[in-house]
Design an enzyme around this catalytic site. Structure first.
Site, short mmCIF file in Angstrom:
data_model
loop_
_atom_site.label_atom_id
_atom_site.label_comp_id
_atom_site.label_asym_id
_atom_site.label_seq_id
_atom_site.Cartn_x
_atom_site.Cartn_y
_atom_site.Cartn_z
N HIS A 28 0.85 -1.19 0.00
CA HIS A 28 0.00 0.00 0.00
C HIS A 28 0.89 1.24 0.00
O HIS A 28 1.80 1.35 0.81
CB HIS A 28 -0.91 0.04 1.24
CG HIS A 28 -1.76 1.26 1.27
ND1 HIS A 28 -2.97 1.35 0.63
CD2 HIS A 28 -1.55 2.48 1.83
CE1 HIS A 28 -3.47 2.55 0.80
NE2 HIS A 28 -2.64 3.25 1.53
N ASP A 44 -15.33 2.91 7.24
CA ASP A 44 -14.25 3.79 6.76
C ASP A 44 -14.71 4.65 5.60
O ASP A 44 -14.35 5.82 5.50
CB ASP A 44 -13.03 2.97 6.35
CG ASP A 44 -11.96 3.89 5.78
OD1 ASP A 44 -11.49 4.76 6.54
OD2 ASP A 44 -11.63 3.79 4.59
N ARG A 68 -14.30 13.07 6.85
CA ARG A 68 -13.00 13.69 7.16
C ARG A 68 -12.58 14.62 6.04
O ARG A 68 -12.00 15.68 6.27
CB ARG A 68 -11.94 12.60 7.38
CG ARG A 68 -12.11 11.87 8.70
CD ARG A 68 -11.28 10.60 8.70
NE ARG A 68 -9.88 10.84 8.45
CZ ARG A 68 -9.06 10.00 7.80
NH1 ARG A 68 -9.51 8.85 7.36
NH2 ARG A 68 -7.81 10.30 7.62
N SER A 107 -7.74 3.94 9.00
CA SER A 107 -8.44 3.88 7.72
C SER A 107 -7.73 2.92 6.77
O SER A 107 -8.34 2.01 6.18
CB SER A 107 -8.51 5.30 7.14
OG SER A 107 -8.88 5.28 5.80
N LYS A 127 -8.79 -1.58 6.06
CA LYS A 127 -9.06 -2.19 4.75
C LYS A 127 -8.07 -3.31 4.45
O LYS A 127 -8.42 -4.36 3.91
CB LYS A 127 -9.02 -1.11 3.66
CG LYS A 127 -10.23 -0.17 3.76
CD LYS A 127 -10.12 1.03 2.83
CE LYS A 127 -9.20 2.07 3.37
NZ LYS A 127 -9.28 3.40 2.80
N1 URA Z 1 -5.82 6.55 2.42
C1 URA Z 1 -6.81 5.97 3.10
O1 URA Z 1 -7.31 4.93 2.72
N2 URA Z 1 -7.24 6.57 4.23
C2 URA Z 1 -6.71 7.71 4.71
O2 URA Z 1 -7.13 8.19 5.72
C3 URA Z 1 -5.67 8.30 3.97
C4 URA Z 1 -5.24 7.70 2.82
#
Ligand code: URA
Length: 427
Positions: free
Chosen positions: A84, A163, A170, A185, A189
């Site tokens: 990621h 999320d 947010r 967040s 995932k």
């Molecule tokens: N990527 C995400 O999935 N969440 C965040 O809060 C910031 C970047």
């Protein structure tokens, strides 16, 4: 157990830690409409201002995971590893990386997103390949992982729905930057997805979320702790994002550059980061001694790419779209290029049509920025530094405005101290 939302907000506003039961309740109630948007907005602001400790962040993450489905790759015959990136300009690494790692018998389930703002999205890039399809069912994804070993596709809506709701909130309440909220967040995932190993590429610099190293390091540590505590073999690399990665920013432009890397060429920084991340993913999946670079030069990674693209309906040998119009940005003086600012290039590519302002906007496949000089290069007045690409030439002016101050030519002889691409490793 049920709580009063105001009580939870006041506790965090006054600097107290939230109990497990309060966190479980507030995430569940928010997901199902029992906590109002304005209440969650106050709570996220209190979290941004007062922080959360390690146990609170872990519980918040677990509650977000529990809001949706959990996937499992345990029935696959191969171990899994995922990567990621926190997002940057010209960051096309996922494209060569996924097939490269698959060459070594490790399955790469890369659930990706679209670009919003100045950073590009992996799915937008791949959609510039004629026929390629981002949406796969879970069954299609599993079959491709078993057969090809790599899949890059859209994340299903079932993973961590809390999320999705929270991120949208947010985004419009100035609370994206809270480290506990970013970490939970991303990791909710990734943990829900069920990967065995995870490598985080935490970007730091002008073109990244985290502009300074101290905050990027804190974010990386927080995410590594969350992953490790959840049984995912997790490491993070902190990597430079003051300068764009490679020589292109834009959808089809980045696919073309990725294919160059898969053919054994391509810009040195893209190759270096692809290889570094592949080694980490393979080590995390129990294959630490593979000769990763050889698979780029001998065509095995390219074969895996061709199969991965074809499995999702794409034609890997098709011509990629090109923009209708181009314009060059020229050096104004002789000297040394001292600055090529990632944020400025990212905004320019976005304004040229490579990115979108609203989720539902289309992107231009051919739009973006091609880079001809990197910091430290000697340049001559009139030499092209960038080529701007777009289908809509009225965008050139705004793109040039974004670049003002982002390209600096210093006097001849200036020594540019570029920081290393891989700044640190945490894990
Ligand atoms: N990527 C995400 O999935 N969440 C965040 O809060 C910031 C970047």
């Amino acid at each position: 157990m049920s709580f009063d939302a105001v009580e939870v907000i006041v506790a965090k506003r006054d600097g107290h830690r939230l109990s497990d039961a309060q966190i479980d309740w507030v995430i569940d109630a928010y997901t199902h409409g029992g906590v109002a948007e304005e209440q969650m907005s106050a709570l996220t602001m209190a979290i941004l201002l007062n922080g959360m400790d390690r146990a609170e962040i872990a519980r918040w993450t677990a509650a977000m995971i529990a809001s949706g489905e959990r996937m499992s790759f345990s029935h696959l015959s191969r171990p899994t590893a995922d990567k990621h990136s926190t997002g940057g300009v010209g960051d096309k690494i996922t494209l060569p990386l996924a097939p490269l790692v698959a060459v070594f018998g490790v399955a790469v389930p890369q659930l990706s997103g679209r670009g919003l703002g100045h950073t590009g999205g992996t799915l937008d890039k791949l959609e510039s390949i004629p026929g390629w399809r981002a949406a796969l069912s879970n069954d299609e994804m599993m079959a491709q992982l078993e057969d090809v070993g790599a899949v890059i596709c859209q994340a299903g809506s079932g993973l961590a729905p809390a999320d999705r709701k929270l991120y949208a909130l947010r985004d419009v309440t100035g609370t994206v930057e809270a480290i506990p909220l970013i970490a939970s967040s991303i990791m909710s995932k990734k943990i829900a997805e069920g990967t065995g190993a995870l490598v985080l590429d935490v970007k730091v610099g002008s073109g990244a979320f985290m502009k300074d190293l101290a905050r990027a390091t804190e974010l990386a540590r927080t995410m590594v702790e969350l992953g490790t505590d959840a049984g995912v073999n997790t490491v993070a690399l902190l990597t430079d994002m003051d300068v764009p990665l490679g020589l292109t920013a834009g959808n089809a432009l980045e696919v073309r550059e990725s294919v160059e890397v898969l053919a054994g060429g391509g810009p040195a920084d893209v190759v270096e980061l692809t290889v570094a991340l592949a080694r980490e993913m393979l080590a995390g999946a129990g294959r630490p001694d593979e000769d990763v670079a050889a698979a780029l030069s001998d065509g095995r990674a390219m074969d895996a790419w061709n199969r991965m693209i074809a499995a999702q309906g794409g034609d890997p040998s098709a011509e990629l779209p090109v923009a209708k119009e181009t314009e060059q940005v020229l050096a104004e003086a002789d000297g040394v290029l001292t600055t090529l600012d990632a944020y400025a290039v990212g905004i320019a590519a976005w304004r040229l049509g490579a990115g979108r302002a609203r989720k539902e906007d289309p992107v231009q496949a051919g739009a973006g920025v091609e880079i001809h000089a990197r910091p430290g290069d000697v340049v001559r007045a009139g030499q092209p530094l960038l080529t701007l690409h777009t289908d809509t030439p009225e965008r050139f002016g705004r793109a040039r405005e974004a670049l003002a101050g982002g390209l600096v030519v210093g006097p001849a002889g200036t020594v540019v101290a570029n920081r290393p691409l891989v700044i640190d490793r945490i894990g």
